[in-house]
Design a protein around this motif. Structure first.
Motif: not given
Length: 167
Positions: A89-110
């Motif tokens: 799964y992937r989730a994203e958020a926008v926050g404050t500078a200097p790095l406002p764009y946040l992308y998180v990937f939680a993954m696993a093999p089956k």
């Protein structure tokens, strides 16, 4: 000729491992686990972290991975993704500078391994090509070698991964 080398965190008895090949323009802060990139004036372009986490994935695999991605972005909704040999799964958020764009990937093999991989990307703009390249090189390692190909036969998630999805 590229001087980039692969970084590998081997799997342990209870955790998965991973392998990445970062592009030359990423600074390796912690071999295999943390990378950054800066402009010539020193301002950050982005940072990427990779870590494994223990999880009970047999009973509610999708629920655990979705919750982990959502939790890391402050409760933002998570959407399914597939990379070579894994899904999650992937989730994203926008926050404050200097790095406002946040992308998180939680993954696993089956394959029933009781751990997952968490990739956190923070960037100054909605897209970050160096993070794209690193994520496309990511391979999950299990005790039996690399994670098998996705059930769907797909080998990788189409680019780009690091930007808001087209609406």
């Amino acid at each position: 000729m590229s001087s980039t080398k692969a970084y590998r965190q081997p799997p342990s008895r209870s955790q998965i491992g991973f392998e990445v090949v970062p592009p030359d323009d990423l600074e390796v802060v912690a071999a295999g686990q943390r990378y950054t990139q800066h402009r010539e004036d020193g301002r950050p372009i982005g940072e990427l972290e990779i870590e494994t986490f223990p999880a009970a994935l047999i009973i509610d695999r999708d629920g655990v991975l979705s919750a982990k991605a959502s939790e890391e972005t402050g409760g933002m909704p998570a959407t399914p993704v597939k990379l070579a040999g894994v899904s999650g799964y992937r989730a994203e958020a926008v926050g404050t500078a200097p790095l406002p764009y946040l992308y998180v990937f939680a993954m696993a093999p089956k394959d029933g391994v009781q751990s997952g991989l968490l990739v956190t990307v923070r960037s100054a703009s909605p897209d970050w090509p160096a993070a794209e390249a690193l994520l496309q090189s990511l391979r999950i390692l299990t005790r039996n070698g690399r994670a098998p190909a996705n059930d769907t036969g797909e080998t990788a998630l189409p680019l780009p991964l690091v930007r808001p999805p087209d609406k």
